[in-house]
Write an enzyme that holds these catalytic residues in place. Structure first.
Site, PDB file in Angstrom:
ATOM      1  N   GLY A  39      -5.874  21.866 -11.927  1.00 64.01           N
ATOM      2  CA  GLY A  39      -6.262  20.646 -11.225  1.00 64.01           C
ATOM      3  C   GLY A  39      -5.121  19.664 -11.086  1.00 64.01           C
ATOM      4  O   GLY A  39      -5.190  18.729 -10.291  1.00 64.01           O
ATOM      5  N   GLY A 181       1.946  -0.867  -4.537  1.00 62.14           N
ATOM      6  CA  GLY A 181       1.344   0.203  -3.756  1.00 62.14           C
ATOM      7  C   GLY A 181      -0.064   0.463  -4.249  1.00 62.14           C
ATOM      8  O   GLY A 181      -0.613  -0.310  -5.044  1.00 62.14           O
ATOM      9  N   ILE A 183      -1.334   2.630  -6.372  1.00 59.54           N
ATOM     10  CA  ILE A 183      -1.487   2.797  -7.819  1.00 59.54           C
ATOM     11  C   ILE A 183      -1.405   1.453  -8.533  1.00 59.54           C
ATOM     12  O   ILE A 183      -2.246   1.121  -9.379  1.00 59.54           O
ATOM     13  CB  ILE A 183      -0.444   3.781  -8.367  1.00 59.54           C
ATOM     14  CG1 ILE A 183      -0.709   5.196  -7.842  1.00 59.54           C
ATOM     15  CG2 ILE A 183      -0.443   3.783  -9.898  1.00 59.54           C
ATOM     16  CD1 ILE A 183       0.359   6.207  -8.204  1.00 59.54           C
ATOM     17  N   ILE A 269       6.336   2.070  -9.454  1.00 62.44           N
ATOM     18  CA  ILE A 269       7.392   1.898  -8.442  1.00 62.44           C
ATOM     19  C   ILE A 269       7.681   3.188  -7.686  1.00 62.44           C
ATOM     20  O   ILE A 269       8.734   3.334  -7.079  1.00 62.44           O
ATOM     21  CB  ILE A 269       8.684   1.374  -9.095  1.00 62.44           C
ATOM     22  CG1 ILE A 269       9.151   2.311 -10.210  1.00 62.44           C
ATOM     23  CG2 ILE A 269       8.487  -0.044  -9.621  1.00 62.44           C
ATOM     24  CD1 ILE A 269      10.524   1.968 -10.765  1.00 62.44           C
ATOM     25  N   ALA A 318      -3.491  13.352  -2.394  1.00 59.60           N
ATOM     26  CA  ALA A 318      -4.116  14.623  -2.740  1.00 59.60           C
ATOM     27  C   ALA A 318      -4.660  15.343  -1.521  1.00 59.60           C
ATOM     28  O   ALA A 318      -4.507  16.564  -1.381  1.00 59.60           O
ATOM     29  CB  ALA A 318      -5.241  14.383  -3.751  1.00 59.60           C
ATOM     30  N   HIS A 449     -28.229   1.015  12.017  1.00 58.04           N
ATOM     31  CA  HIS A 449     -28.419  -0.373  11.553  1.00 58.04           C
ATOM     32  C   HIS A 449     -29.498  -0.405  10.462  1.00 58.04           C
ATOM     33  O   HIS A 449     -30.521   0.266  10.584  1.00 58.04           O
ATOM     34  CB  HIS A 449     -28.863  -1.250  12.720  1.00 58.04           C
ATOM     35  CG  HIS A 449     -29.194  -2.657  12.314  1.00 58.04           C
ATOM     36  ND1 HIS A 449     -28.225  -3.609  12.082  1.00 58.04           N
ATOM     37  CD2 HIS A 449     -30.394  -3.255  12.072  1.00 58.04           C
ATOM     38  CE1 HIS A 449     -28.810  -4.734  11.733  1.00 58.04           C
ATOM     39  NE2 HIS A 449     -30.134  -4.559  11.711  1.00 58.04           N
TER      40      HIS A 449
END
Length: 470
Positions: A39, A181, A183, A269, A318, A449
């Site tokens: 994974g 960013g 993360i 960073i 991902a 709606h």
């Protein structure tokens, strides 16, 4: 004698394991090599467990503001260890799921450190044991890791990467987040909602700099309103850790250096591709700044060697890796004689980006500025959530949807959203771009709606002066 396969995938993240499954579906004999946990980073230490943490923070936020919904909830509290434990259990469940998928799809798993020793040859070392494998094709899917500050390495105690921040030994009281960013903003959102005093430092002139400028401006105001301190056009000159915390020297846009103390710091960073010690140099696989160079199908400059995911460069997502895995697997199957498969080249401009902070951010395609830089004459529509009945009913009326169209053809060039549930809504625009939809099809589409997604429709209408509810 070496075990022989049609394809060996080096790395089992969302790119690697998906490539292995697709190749197996196409009748190839496939093996996957993984040095840690099936994974990869996304499932075990990234996408999935962070969303579990953010979900806990979201519920805690609602508990703290229950009175706004006519509810009472005396003395809401949390147990950090249990919050983290839930996150790890979610990751563990999905790790077990990937193991099941490998077995179901007859993908042979080799645990250990893999190294490409020659074209079509790979060795796997686990402890004192080394196994030799060979294959007609090899996919490199080794991913990436967090980039350290050159002058202050993450220690897991006071200076953290995303990996440390997911299993905190203690709750930060005053947290420095370096980088804004996805993360950085997600962790800032999590720890702020859990009660930490959060400061974000960003070198560029706005936070979330890859997003549309209006989204960045909105997020700056929203996060500041939540109590965060945001310093843009600012750089970190020095970061020193001690048992008591960290001392940061932050250089502002005026050139002055401010000394600030924090309990902890998260370094967000960027990333470093995992290309060391996998055999690239011997085969002379071309790379640029450490990232492997590929064509739209994942081919490298070396015949039979392919690469996908974070190891190939931005965007480091991902779902980008998974899609590249499918493309590469299909291209390999075609090269091995499958005439029924027709791979398509990756179009990175159709890859959505999502940030799961509070509020959420999602986008696809060109920003308004990038569209103009590319030479387009544009029509831009924008619709605020305050005009949407479902958003108001949910108590989530802050946010907007922005759409960018080619004024000449009506092509949807880009879409940008900020607010509740936009990471689920963005897929509508992604499909629209994949189908090369124009404003005509979107205008004529019926939106249910009440839904927040009605804002998507209204944004399209707004671009053409037809908005109905604002």
């Amino acid at each position: 004698m070496a075990e022989s396969y049609d394809l060996i995938v080096l790395g089992s993240g969302p790119g690697g394991y998906v490539a292995a499954i697709r190749a197996s579906q196409l009748g190839l004999k496939v093996a996957i090599v993984e040095r840690e946990r099936l994974g990869g980073i996304c499932l075990n230490w990234g996408c999935i467990p962070t969303k579990a943490l953010l979900r806990s923070a979201e519920i805690y936020h609602y508990m703290m503001h229950a009175a706004q919904y006519g509810l009472s909830n005396e003395k809401p509290a949390f147990d950090l260890a249990k919050v983290v434990d839930r996150s790890r259990k979610v990751a563990g469940q999905l790790n077990a799921g990937v193991k099941g998928l490998m077995k179901k799809n007859k993908v042979v798993v080799h645990e250990g450190v893999g190294t490409i020793t020659a074209k079509g040859k790979l060795s796997v070392k686990q402890g004192d044991k080394t196994s030799d494998l060979e294959a007609k094709h090899i996919i490199i899917a080794t991913g990436a890791r967090a980039r350290d500050l050159p002058f202050a390495k993450a220690d897991g105690s006071k200076i953290w990467t995303y990996r440390h921040a997911m299993v905190p030994p203690e709750m930060p009281t005053k947290l420095l987040v370096i980088g804004s960013g996805a993360i950085g903003v997600e962790f800032a959102s999590f720890y702020n909602d859990m009660g930490a005093d959060v400061t974000i430092v960003e070198m560029l002139d706005r936070i979330m700099p890859v997003e549309d400028a209006e989204v960045s401006e909105f997020m700056h105001k929203a996060l500041t309103k939540q109590g965060m301190t945001i310093k843009t056009k600012s750089g970190l000159e020095k970061l020193e850790a001690s048992p008591a915390g960290v001392k940061a020297a932050i250089k502002g846009p005026d050139g002055k250096v401010e000394q600030v103390e924090f309990s902890h710091a998260i370094v967000a960073i960027g990333i470093v591709p995992n290309t060391e010690n996998i055999g690239m140099e011997a085969l002379k696989i071309e790379a640029e700044r450490g990232h492997i160079k590929t064509d739209g199908y994942g081919k490298t400059n070396v015949e039979g060697i392919w690469a996908i995911g974070d190891v190939t460069g931005a965007p480091w997502l991902a779902h980008k890796a998974s899609h590249e895995g499918v493309i590469a697997a299909e291209a390999i199957a075609k090269a091995l004689g499958n005439k029924d498969v027709h791979p398509h080249a990756m179009d990175k401009n159709n890859i959505p980006g999502c940030t799961y902070a509070r509020p959420q951010v999602a986008s696809v395609g060109f920003t308004e500025a990038k569209a103009k830089e590319a030479g387009y004459s544009v029509k831009v529509g924008k619709f605020p959530f305050i005009g949407n009945g479902k958003a108001i009913a949910l108590g989530e009326a802050e946010g907007f949807v922005k759409t960018v169209f080619d004024a000449k053809t009506g092509e949807l060039l880009g879409a940008h959203m900020v607010g509740a549930e936009v990471t689920e809504m963005i897929q509508g625009y992604v499909i629209a771009r994949q189908l090369e939809t124009t404003e005509k099809e979107l205008t004529e589409t019926v939106f249910a709606h009440p839904t927040i997604s009605e804002s998507m429709h209204e944004s399209v209408l707004a671009a053409y002066g037809r908005t109905l509810h604002m």
